[in-house]
Design an enzyme around this catalytic site. Structure first.
Site, mmCIF file in Angstrom:
data_model
loop_
_atom_site.group_PDB
_atom_site.id
_atom_site.type_symbol
_atom_site.label_atom_id
_atom_site.label_comp_id
_atom_site.label_asym_id
_atom_site.label_seq_id
_atom_site.Cartn_x
_atom_site.Cartn_y
_atom_site.Cartn_z
ATOM 1 N N LYS A 1 2.837 -2.788 5.767
ATOM 2 C CA LYS A 1 2.962 -2.600 4.320
ATOM 3 C C LYS A 1 4.410 -2.254 3.938
ATOM 4 O O LYS A 1 4.862 -2.589 2.854
ATOM 5 C CB LYS A 1 1.965 -1.549 3.846
ATOM 6 C CG LYS A 1 0.508 -2.030 3.989
ATOM 7 C CD LYS A 1 0.273 -3.290 3.157
ATOM 8 C CE LYS A 1 -1.046 -3.963 3.353
ATOM 9 N NZ LYS A 1 -1.271 -5.132 2.500
ATOM 10 N N TYR B 1 -0.649 -0.673 10.355
ATOM 11 C CA TYR B 1 -0.906 -0.975 8.933
ATOM 12 C C TYR B 1 0.269 -0.522 8.071
ATOM 13 O O TYR B 1 0.787 -1.277 7.241
ATOM 14 C CB TYR B 1 -2.190 -0.286 8.486
ATOM 15 C CG TYR B 1 -2.590 -0.593 7.063
ATOM 16 C CD1 TYR B 1 -3.030 -1.872 6.701
ATOM 17 C CD2 TYR B 1 -2.526 0.383 6.073
ATOM 18 C CE1 TYR B 1 -3.403 -2.151 5.398
ATOM 19 C CE2 TYR B 1 -2.902 0.106 4.763
ATOM 20 C CZ TYR B 1 -3.335 -1.162 4.429
ATOM 21 O OH TYR B 1 -3.703 -1.444 3.134
ATOM 22 N N SER C 1 0.855 -1.195 0.000
ATOM 23 C CA SER C 1 0.000 0.000 0.000
ATOM 24 C C SER C 1 0.881 1.231 0.000
ATOM 25 O O SER C 1 1.952 1.247 0.629
ATOM 26 C CB SER C 1 -0.887 0.021 1.249
ATOM 27 O OG SER C 1 -1.543 1.269 1.343
HETATM 28 N N1 LIG Z 1 -8.795 -0.773 -0.620
HETATM 29 C C1 LIG Z 1 -7.770 0.052 -0.515
HETATM 30 O O1 LIG Z 1 -7.933 1.294 -0.468
HETATM 31 C C2 LIG Z 1 -6.374 -0.501 -0.483
HETATM 32 C C3 LIG Z 1 -5.316 0.406 -0.682
HETATM 33 C C4 LIG Z 1 -4.021 -0.063 -0.655
HETATM 34 C C5 LIG Z 1 -3.763 -1.400 -0.418
HETATM 35 N N2 LIG Z 1 -4.791 -2.271 -0.211
HETATM 36 C C6 LIG Z 1 -4.449 -3.679 0.040
HETATM 37 O O2 LIG Z 1 -5.076 -4.484 -0.944
HETATM 38 C C7 LIG Z 1 -5.375 -5.780 -0.398
HETATM 39 C C8 LIG Z 1 -6.836 -6.097 -0.647
HETATM 40 O O3 LIG Z 1 -7.617 -5.074 -0.073
HETATM 41 P P1 LIG Z 1 -9.187 -4.881 -0.395
HETATM 42 O O4 LIG Z 1 -9.457 -3.453 -0.211
HETATM 43 O O5 LIG Z 1 -9.544 -5.577 -1.640
HETATM 44 O O6 LIG Z 1 -9.801 -5.669 0.879
HETATM 45 P P2 LIG Z 1 -11.259 -6.281 1.161
HETATM 46 O O7 LIG Z 1 -12.248 -5.829 0.154
HETATM 47 O O8 LIG Z 1 -11.499 -6.017 2.606
HETATM 48 O O9 LIG Z 1 -10.983 -7.843 0.949
HETATM 49 C C9 LIG Z 1 -10.044 -8.475 1.772
HETATM 50 C C10 LIG Z 1 -9.971 -9.933 1.411
HETATM 51 O O10 LIG Z 1 -8.975 -10.518 2.273
HETATM 52 C C11 LIG Z 1 -9.538 -11.685 2.851
HETATM 53 N N3 LIG Z 1 -8.941 -11.993 4.136
HETATM 54 C C12 LIG Z 1 -8.851 -11.216 5.235
HETATM 55 N N4 LIG Z 1 -8.261 -11.898 6.234
HETATM 56 C C13 LIG Z 1 -7.985 -13.136 5.751
HETATM 57 C C14 LIG Z 1 -7.412 -14.314 6.294
HETATM 58 N N5 LIG Z 1 -6.970 -14.346 7.555
HETATM 59 N N6 LIG Z 1 -7.295 -15.399 5.489
HETATM 60 C C15 LIG Z 1 -7.725 -15.385 4.214
HETATM 61 N N7 LIG Z 1 -8.307 -14.308 3.644
HETATM 62 C C16 LIG Z 1 -8.424 -13.209 4.413
HETATM 63 C C17 LIG Z 1 -11.029 -11.405 2.968
HETATM 64 O O11 LIG Z 1 -11.719 -12.635 3.067
HETATM 65 P P3 LIG Z 1 -13.301 -12.688 3.426
HETATM 66 O O12 LIG Z 1 -13.996 -12.254 2.164
HETATM 67 O O13 LIG Z 1 -13.558 -14.108 3.750
HETATM 68 O O14 LIG Z 1 -13.525 -11.750 4.563
HETATM 69 C C18 LIG Z 1 -11.283 -10.655 1.648
HETATM 70 O O15 LIG Z 1 -11.534 -11.571 0.599
HETATM 71 C C19 LIG Z 1 -4.993 -5.715 1.079
HETATM 72 O O16 LIG Z 1 -3.726 -6.289 1.267
HETATM 73 C C20 LIG Z 1 -4.954 -4.216 1.363
HETATM 74 O O17 LIG Z 1 -4.094 -3.907 2.432
HETATM 75 C C21 LIG Z 1 -6.097 -1.843 -0.240
#
Ligand SMILES: NC(=O)c1ccc[n+]([C@@H]2O[C@H](COP(=O)([O-])OP(=O)(O)OC[C@H]3O[C@@H](n4cnc5c(N)ncnc54)[C@H](OP(=O)(O)O)[C@@H]3O)[C@@H](O)[C@H]2O)c1
Length: 273
Positions: free
Chosen positions: A179, A175, A162
């Site tokens: 990252k 967090y 991130s």
């Molecule tokens: N969204 C943003 O603004 C953003 C920005 C920068 C970086 N990121 C990074 O991008 C990645 C994805 O983020 P997102 O926004 O797409 O998140 P999200 O919509 O909250 O989805 C997170 C996913 O991770 C899974 N997960 C969480 N804990 C887990 C575990 N212990 N074992 C297996 N699966 C697990 C969840 O499973 P369930 O569906 O079963 O809950 C879900 O499918 C993350 O690493 C995040 O830090 C996000």
């Protein structure tokens, strides 16, 4: 032909299914960025293990797996419930990938599962610290250990980091640190796994992306990011999953062979590094 191409033609049709025959694990791919990555890899021909952990995500995970299997590339897919912080979870993911692969290979590993909860420094508990570091730091280390014996030369590891690692956003003590660790993994593993095993490792750093994780943040946090989002150089909007997935698709392809140990800013130019 220019001598600078070393005699290699760089025009001609692009292989559409450039990941055909490969098998991938994408952690946390029932929703959000991970779901987009799973579908992108499937569109390129890779078999994909779609992973989720909460029982409520079973249906959406199965839908993502169906999308991979029905996209016309010939890819197969399976939705697997597995907690990436547990050794049993790692075994389930590896076993599922080996069932999908006719060559018993796991060619691509995308560490996407993450926890993005935010707390001011004064509110951080040891339980929260443990939970977030387990998902964002411990899981990529130990799942990679389990996958490596099955990853052939040409393997690809992508970690979703991130921009928060470098921005000093309030409430992101843990967090941002996790990252920053993801970036370090890409640099260290690229040297450990490069010449010896022929595997590339890169970290993709999205800026804010419209997913459940983003909208689970407090209104105060979302409001505080609005001026920054409005100043995004590429376009005045929040990032979308469709902006991130193709970048990961490229980093999983053979054509990315000369990119390793990199942190790819995928933020519309919010951060250049
Ligand atoms: N969204 C943003 O603004 C953003 C920005 C920068 C970086 N990121 C990074 O991008 C990645 C994805 O983020 P997102 O926004 O797409 O998140 P999200 O919509 O909250 O989805 C997170 C996913 O991770 C899974 N997960 C969480 N804990 C887990 C575990 N212990 N074992 C297996 N699966 C697990 C969840 O499973 P369930 O569906 O079963 O809950 C879900 O499918 C993350 O690493 C995040 O830090 C996000």
């Amino acid at each position: 032909m220019s001598q600078h191409t070393n005699g290699v033609a760089i025009s001609g049709p692009r292989a559409v299914y450039d990941l055909a025959g490969k098998t991938a694990i994408v952690t946390g791919s029932a929703r959000g960025i991970g779901a987009g990555i799973a579908i992108e890899l499937g569109r390129r021909g890779a078999n994909v293990v779609v992973n989720y952990t909460s029982p409520k995500s079973k249906q959406v995970a199965e839908k993502v797996a169906d999308q991979v299997a029905s996209c016309g590339s010939g890819a197969q897919s399976a939705a697997i419930q597995a907690d990436v912080t547990s050794h049993d979870g790692h075994k389930s993911l590896v076993d599922a990938a080996l069932r999908l692969s006719s060559a018993s290979h796991i060619d691509i590993l995308v560490h996407n599962a993450g926890n993005g909860d935010d707390y001011y420094l004064t509110d951080i508990t040891e339980e929260f610290y443990q939970m977030q570091t387990d998902i964002n730091i411990k899981a990529p280390i130990f799942l990679t250990q389990k996958v490596l014996p099955h990853m052939p030369k040409g393997g690809r590891i992508v970690i979703i980091g991130s921009c928060s690692a470098r921005m000093g956003v309030p409430q992101q003590t843990v967090y941002a640190a996790t990252k920053a660790a993801n970036e370090a993994f890409a640099r260290v593993w690229s040297t450990e796994l490069g010449q010896s095993r022929g595997i590339t490792v890169n970290c993709v750093n999205p800026g804010p992306v419209a997913t459940d994780m983003y909208y689970a943040s407090s209104q105060e946090f979302i409001d505080s990011l609005k001026p920054m989002i409005d100043s995004t150089p590429a376009e005045a909007r929040i990032g979308e999953v469709r902006d991130i997935a193709p970048i990961v698709g490229f980093l999983c392809s053979e054509e990315s062979r000369w990119v390793t140990g990199s942190v790819v800013s995928s933020s519309g130019g919010l951060l250049f590094f």
